[in-house]
Design a protein around this motif. Structure first.
Motif, PDB file in Angstrom:
ATOM      1  N   VAL A 205      80.789  63.914  -1.843  1.00 36.85           N
ATOM      2  CA  VAL A 205      80.419  64.533  -3.108  1.00 36.85           C
ATOM      3  C   VAL A 205      81.403  64.077  -4.181  1.00 36.85           C
ATOM      4  O   VAL A 205      82.515  63.624  -3.904  1.00 36.85           O
ATOM      5  CB  VAL A 205      80.427  66.084  -3.007  1.00 36.85           C
ATOM      6  CG1 VAL A 205      79.359  66.554  -2.047  1.00 36.85           C
ATOM      7  CG2 VAL A 205      81.797  66.594  -2.585  1.00 36.85           C
ATOM      8  N   GLN A 220      82.899  71.679 -10.312  1.00 35.69           N
ATOM      9  CA  GLN A 220      81.484  71.375 -10.105  1.00 35.69           C
ATOM     10  C   GLN A 220      81.387  70.211  -9.119  1.00 35.69           C
ATOM     11  O   GLN A 220      81.885  69.117  -9.395  1.00 35.69           O
ATOM     12  CB  GLN A 220      80.816  71.009 -11.433  1.00 35.69           C
ATOM     13  CG  GLN A 220      79.360  70.612 -11.304  1.00 35.69           C
ATOM     14  CD  GLN A 220      78.473  71.789 -10.926  1.00 35.69           C
ATOM     15  OE1 GLN A 220      78.689  72.901 -11.367  1.00 35.69           O
ATOM     16  NE2 GLN A 220      77.467  71.528 -10.106  1.00 35.69           N
ATOM     17  N   MET A 221      80.713  70.470  -7.976  1.00 40.55           N
ATOM     18  CA  MET A 221      80.539  69.432  -6.949  1.00 40.55           C
ATOM     19  C   MET A 221      79.082  68.985  -6.947  1.00 40.55           C
ATOM     20  O   MET A 221      78.168  69.824  -6.884  1.00 40.55           O
ATOM     21  CB  MET A 221      80.923  69.984  -5.571  1.00 40.55           C
ATOM     22  CG  MET A 221      82.395  70.357  -5.464  1.00 40.55           C
ATOM     23  SD  MET A 221      82.838  71.006  -3.836  1.00 40.55           S
ATOM     24  CE  MET A 221      81.987  72.582  -3.856  1.00 40.55           C
ATOM     25  N   THR A 222      78.869  67.681  -6.970  1.00 39.50           N
ATOM     26  CA  THR A 222      77.520  67.118  -6.983  1.00 39.50           C
ATOM     27  C   THR A 222      77.393  66.100  -5.865  1.00 39.50           C
ATOM     28  O   THR A 222      78.374  65.429  -5.510  1.00 39.50           O
ATOM     29  CB  THR A 222      77.225  66.447  -8.329  1.00 39.50           C
ATOM     30  OG1 THR A 222      78.211  65.431  -8.567  1.00 39.50           O
ATOM     31  CG2 THR A 222      77.229  67.455  -9.457  1.00 39.50           C
ATOM     32  N   THR A 262      77.942  74.281  -7.013  1.00 40.37           N
ATOM     33  CA  THR A 262      77.290  73.038  -6.619  1.00 40.37           C
ATOM     34  C   THR A 262      75.790  73.208  -6.762  1.00 40.37           C
ATOM     35  O   THR A 262      75.234  74.262  -6.417  1.00 40.37           O
ATOM     36  CB  THR A 262      77.644  72.654  -5.168  1.00 40.37           C
ATOM     37  OG1 THR A 262      76.946  71.469  -4.821  1.00 40.37           O
ATOM     38  CG2 THR A 262      77.279  73.740  -4.198  1.00 40.37           C
ATOM     39  N   GLU A 263      75.159  72.173  -7.300  1.00 40.58           N
ATOM     40  CA  GLU A 263      73.711  72.179  -7.496  1.00 40.58           C
ATOM     41  C   GLU A 263      73.253  73.389  -8.319  1.00 40.58           C
ATOM     42  O   GLU A 263      72.186  73.935  -8.111  1.00 40.58           O
ATOM     43  CB  GLU A 263      72.976  72.149  -6.160  1.00 40.58           C
ATOM     44  CG  GLU A 263      73.340  70.976  -5.273  1.00 40.58           C
ATOM     45  CD  GLU A 263      72.958  69.639  -5.873  1.00 40.58           C
ATOM     46  OE1 GLU A 263      72.023  69.606  -6.696  1.00 40.58           O
ATOM     47  OE2 GLU A 263      73.599  68.626  -5.540  1.00 40.58           O
TER      48      GLU A 263
END
Length: 333
Positions: A205, A220-222, A262-263
């Motif tokens: 990620v 923020q993790m994508t 996330t998401e």
């Protein structure tokens, strides 16, 4: 008289076969058992069928017709079965006797039934006044119809004001480019820790960090398309957030809040909790009973309290100890 002989394994089956062949009922025939039959040894050797003779009965009307219309038959040379006893015909009533009976009926007058006399009731006499010293009889007062109560609209007492709940203020977050993130800052520590941790988890990620006006860290993790970092109802994401918060605040004097997302899970979860709060509040109003919601973390409990702050029909409070602390919705009284 017509007769028929039939054979079968049992007497009952032989009788049924004979009745079927004659087209008659059991009441129309005379049954004579010729042979009761035998099962033999083991039902195989020496078995013998049952044999019966069924003889039709002659009806009385046929006998009468024979006696009136036909002359007596001469005895035949061959032996014939004995005829059934002849029924004597009833003597016909003479017309003279009928006329005499009619004349007698005309001469005798019809009996007149006397009606009972009507019962004459005696008129009720007025009661005589009682002598002096006797207590007068208690007279029952006529009941007066109750006046219809004017329907007054029920006025509900005003409920006391609800305790104010601090609204959830969404902070303004400023994202920091990766090349400008300081390694020794709270945002840099959180970014490095999460990159290493997700690599060990086997999840590739991108980790972006930012700060709000109070210096709190937002991550923020994508790239997690399978939802591995979220887990069941965000339990994995909350665990990662807790570990990252320990890493960032280790050895520091002040406390820095760390929020992981996330998401866009946090925003979707907030909408879900608001719908859940309104649905549970309506259920509590319909049933008149308190409703307990599943255990949640402090942030999600605040969302429930804030969502029902404007609802004047219910109150909310938290019960239990962590991690089983939950929100309870009750009716206002």
């Amino acid at each position: 008289m017509k007769s028929y002989e039939s054979s079968a394994k049992t007497i009952e089956e032989a009788i049924d076969a004979g009745l079927t062949a004659l087209g008659a009922a059991i009441s129309d025939v005379d049954v004579q058992i010729i042979d009761e039959g035998s099962k033999g040894l083991f039902g195989l050797f020496g078995s013998r069928l049952a044999k019966v003779r069924l003889t039709l009965k002659e009806a009385e009307e046929d006998l009468l017709a024979l006696t009136e219309d036909k002359p007596k038959a001469k005895p035949a040379r061959e032996k014939a079965p004995k005829p059934a006893p002849k029924a004597e015909p009833k003597p016909e009533q003479k017309p003279a006797a009928k006329e005499e009976a009619k004349q007698e009926d005309a001469e005798t007058p019809a009996e007149t039934t006397e009606l009972p006399k009507p019962v004459q009731r005696k008129p009720r006499q007025p009661k005589q006044p009682k002598e002096e010293g006797e207590r007068p009889a208690r007279q029952s007062k006529p009941k007066q119809p109750k006046a219809d109560k004017e329907s007054k609209p029920e006025t509900k007492k005003p409920l006391p004001p609800k305790e104010p709940v601090k609204p959830i203020e969404k902070p303004v977050i400023t994202m920091i480019p990766d090349d400008q993130v300081a390694a020794d800052s709270a945002a840099g520590k959180a970014q490095a820790f999460l990159k290493e941790l997700t690599h060990l988890m086997g999840v590739e990620v991108e980790v972006a960090v930012g700060n709000d006006q109070d210096g709190n860290v937002f991550v923020q993790m994508t790239g997690d398309t399978l939802g591995i970092l979220i887990g069941r109802r965000g339990e994995t994401l909350d665990a990662l957030q807790y570990l990252t918060s320990l890493k960032v605040n280790r050895g520091q004097e002040g406390y820095t809040r760390v929020t992981l997302d996330t998401e866009n899970y946090r925003a979707k979860r907030e909408e879900t909790l608001i719908r859940l709060a309104n649905r549970m509040a309506n259920h509590a109003v319909k049933t008149g009973r308190k409703v307990s919601i599943e255990p949640m973390n402090p942030y999600e409990r605040r969302i429930i309290h804030s969502a029902l702050q404007a609802n004047e029909a219910v109150d909310t409070h938290s019960e239990g100890e962590e991690p089983n602390r939950h929100v309870v919705i009750t009716l206002r009284k």
